[in-house]
Design an enzyme around this catalytic site. Structure first.
Site, PDB file in Angstrom:
ATOM      1  N   ASP A  98       1.037  -1.166   0.134  1.00 52.41           N
ATOM      2  CA  ASP A  98       0.128   0.056   0.020  1.00 52.41           C
ATOM      3  C   ASP A  98       0.759   1.262   0.029  1.00 52.41           C
ATOM      4  O   ASP A  98       1.813   1.438   0.733  1.00 52.41           O
ATOM      5  CB  ASP A  98      -0.698   0.005   1.318  1.00 52.41           C
ATOM      6  N   GLU A 241      -6.605   3.890  -5.880  1.00 54.98           N
ATOM      7  CA  GLU A 241      -7.877   4.448  -4.980  1.00 54.98           C
ATOM      8  C   GLU A 241      -8.277   5.534  -5.404  1.00 54.98           C
ATOM      9  O   GLU A 241      -7.599   6.623  -5.188  1.00 54.98           O
ATOM     10  CB  GLU A 241      -7.784   4.105  -3.373  1.00 54.98           C
ATOM     11  N   HIS A 315     -11.212  -1.981   4.504  1.00 55.81           N
ATOM     12  CA  HIS A 315     -10.749  -1.270   5.727  1.00 55.81           C
ATOM     13  C   HIS A 315     -11.422  -0.073   5.887  1.00 55.81           C
ATOM     14  O   HIS A 315     -11.631   0.290   7.179  1.00 55.81           O
ATOM     15  CB  HIS A 315      -9.519  -1.364   6.103  1.00 55.81           C
TER      16      HIS A 315
END
Ligand code: NOJ
Length: 541
Positions: A98, A241, A315
């Site tokens: 990430d 994202e 998450h």
């Protein structure tokens, strides 16, 4: 379309803090993950997206990084990380890191240097502006709430933070910032990782003085530069994202000719139960027609070029069965129905830890049980605005990020097999019933159903590449067809807790049933609560 190795992949997302603790400190860690690799391999996935494990003061659970080259000691050491990469690769699993490139922690040495002195070589790494008298430079709000500007008395200027004030935004227009991030990525590629998930990547092109935050004019230019300098020629898969991306933007990001990213996370489907133009906490019931429209729009829109990611949860999102399924009586049926609907579409599926055993939202009634900074920020703001505790808790229970962050439920022993200590966030009390061990022992195992879904993808080109067509059906039903060469797969999903009519299945009942989530034979022309049934046929018959 040129086939890529990751077109057939399935990704499993791990939130390291809550996955598996190995040393009894109540915090999940890398050795814990290593000890569960066999479980992940058994599921059949081939990539693990690891939420941030870098050094971090943990204001936002690792999304505030103070050193991109070291591991948070709570999670282990770089040696553990090397071991994880190695042990995963032995099982045919690649690690996706990430990368938080939009901001750092305010405890990152760059920011510490930058805030000391206007002339610091690191000053331009961040975004600084003079205030307007006693007021911040602009009215801009942070995504977590409150002003996006924080005053820094050392140099009498404000710095920008689109998230918490401990997450100052980097200035991507400054070439040394971009170079520094490319070095970070090269470091991890050299370690043997197989992918990157880019946190809020749509924000890096922001033009703050023109009030442009997402999709800035230079965003795609920067991604192309990153691709050229780092990704080109590497066997890595990338997913960005991109909060508000629409289809035309998705094409820019993911059309291979553009040379940017492999795919993006689009959130259009997942925002359908929110009041448009309001905050994520402002809820409205999901209209299934909207879901059909949006998912089909993306399926069709990225058919010729580009690529979809497929996800229900992560998450930051509540658990999908509590959100759009039924997390009590029809937990198995709705978990498997939702899994079927998503996994047989075109794109790369992402499974969020615990989804494969049907974990549910948590309903803590006392604020002190929550850990998420966003939840606290909202609680304070809404209380001030006059919302009642009851209203605020209704939003937290439905949408709070801690719903997905309670520890993984492995078994029914005290602390659910997650830790031998006290977990950093309380367990969902339902772990006594809902846990990986019980699921595997049950004749209705969600895990085993997910294994089948993954197996189908790995073994059928139709599921990877077949054309997608929405079927016109009864409104409570989501049905679509996939077609590849002479084969056709028809997927029927009942989104309700009632028996509904489904005329179309009548004609298909003579064909082969590829998958179903009820053990007993299908009813003619009807679907039972949350029933999912998948038929395979030949288009010439
Ligand atoms: C998106 C991440 O998924 C979320 O958890 C985080 O709080 C923000 N980006 C800020 O990094």
């Amino acid at each position: 379309m040129k086939p890529e190795w990751w077109h057939k992949s399935v990704v499993y997302q791990i939130y390291p803090r809550s996955f598996q603790d190995s040393n009894g400190d109540g915090i999940g860690d890398l050795q814990g993950i290593i000890s569960r690799l066999d479980y992940i391999q058994e599921l059949g996935v081939d990539i693990i997206w690891l939420c941030p494990v870098y050094a971090s003061p943990n204001d936002d659970n690792g999304y505030d990084i103070s050193d991109y080259y070291s591991i948070n000691p709570e999670y282990g050491t770089m040696k553990d990380m090397d071991q994880l990469i190695f042990e995963a690769s032995q099982r045919g699993i690649g690690i996706m890191m990430d990368i938080v490139a939009n901001h750092t922690s305010d405890e990152h040495p760059w920011f510490i240097e930058a805030s000391r002195d206007i002339k610091s070589p690191y000053r331009n790494y961040y975004v600084w502006r003079d205030g307007k008298g006693e007021q911040p430079p602009s009215e801009l709000r942070s995504i977590f709430g409150g002003s996006a500007w924080e005053y820094s008395s050392e140099t009498n200027q404000y710095f920008l933070h689109m998230f918490s004030k401990k997450q100052p935004d980097l200035n991507w227009h400054y070439p040394p910032v971009r170079r520094a991030m490319y070095e970070v990525m090269k470091f991890w590629i050299n370690k043997g990782i197989k992918g990157f998930r880019f946190d809020v990547i749509d924000l890096i092109g922001k033009e703050i003085d023109s009030n442009i935050i997402a999709n800035g004019p230079l965003l795609h230019k920067y991604l192309q530069e990153m691709n050229k300098k780092v990704l080109q020629g590497q066997e890595v898969v990338t997913v960005g994202e991109t909060g508000g991306a629409d289809l035309s933007q998705a094409l820019l990001y993911t059309d291979p000719d553009q040379k940017e990213l492999s795919m993006i996370f689009s959130f259009e489907h997942i925002a359908l139960d929110e009041e448009p133009g309001k905050q994520k906490w402002d809820l409205k019931p999901l209209d299934l027609n909207d879901l059909k429209r949006v998912l089909s729009h993306w399926q069709n829109g990225l058919e010729a070029k580009g690529w979809n990611s497929l996800f229900w949860s992560n998450h930051d999102q509540p658990r999908i069965i509590s959100r759009w399924g039924n997390d009590s009586v029809y937990r198995y049926e709705s978990a498997t129905m939702l899994g079927t609907l998503l996994h047989l579409m075109r794109g790369t599926p992402f499974i969020y830890q615990g989804e494969e055993i049907g974990m549910t939202n948590v309903h803590f009634t006392d604020l002190s049980f929550y850990r998420d900074i966003e939840t606290y920020q909202m609680y304070r703001e809404r209380l001030q605005k006059g919302y009642t505790e009851e209203q605020i808790f209704a939003s937290i229970h439905a949408k709070g990020r801690d719903n997905a962050r309670t520890p993984m439920q492995w078994n029914s022993s005290p602390m659910a097999g997650f830790t031998e200590g006290t977990p950093w966030i309380s367990l969902n009390p339902n772990y006594v019933d809902i846990n990986a061990k019980n699921d595997r022992l049950s004749s209705q195992s969600i895990f085993r159903y997910y294994q089948k879904l993954i197996f189908l993808r790995k073994n059928m080109n139709l599921i990877v590449y077949g054309d997608y067509n929405l079927l016109e059906t009864e409104p409570e039903l989501f049905a679509y067809k996939r077609i590849w060469e002479n084969d056709c797969v028809s997927v029927f999903c009942n989104f309700t807790d009632k028996i509904i009519d489904c005329d179309l299945t009548k004609t298909l009942l003579t064909g082969e049933i590829l998958l179903k989530n009820y053990e007993t034979s299908p009813l003619i022309g009807k679907l039972r609560p949350y029933e999912a049934i998948v038929f395979k046929s030949n288009i010439n018959n």
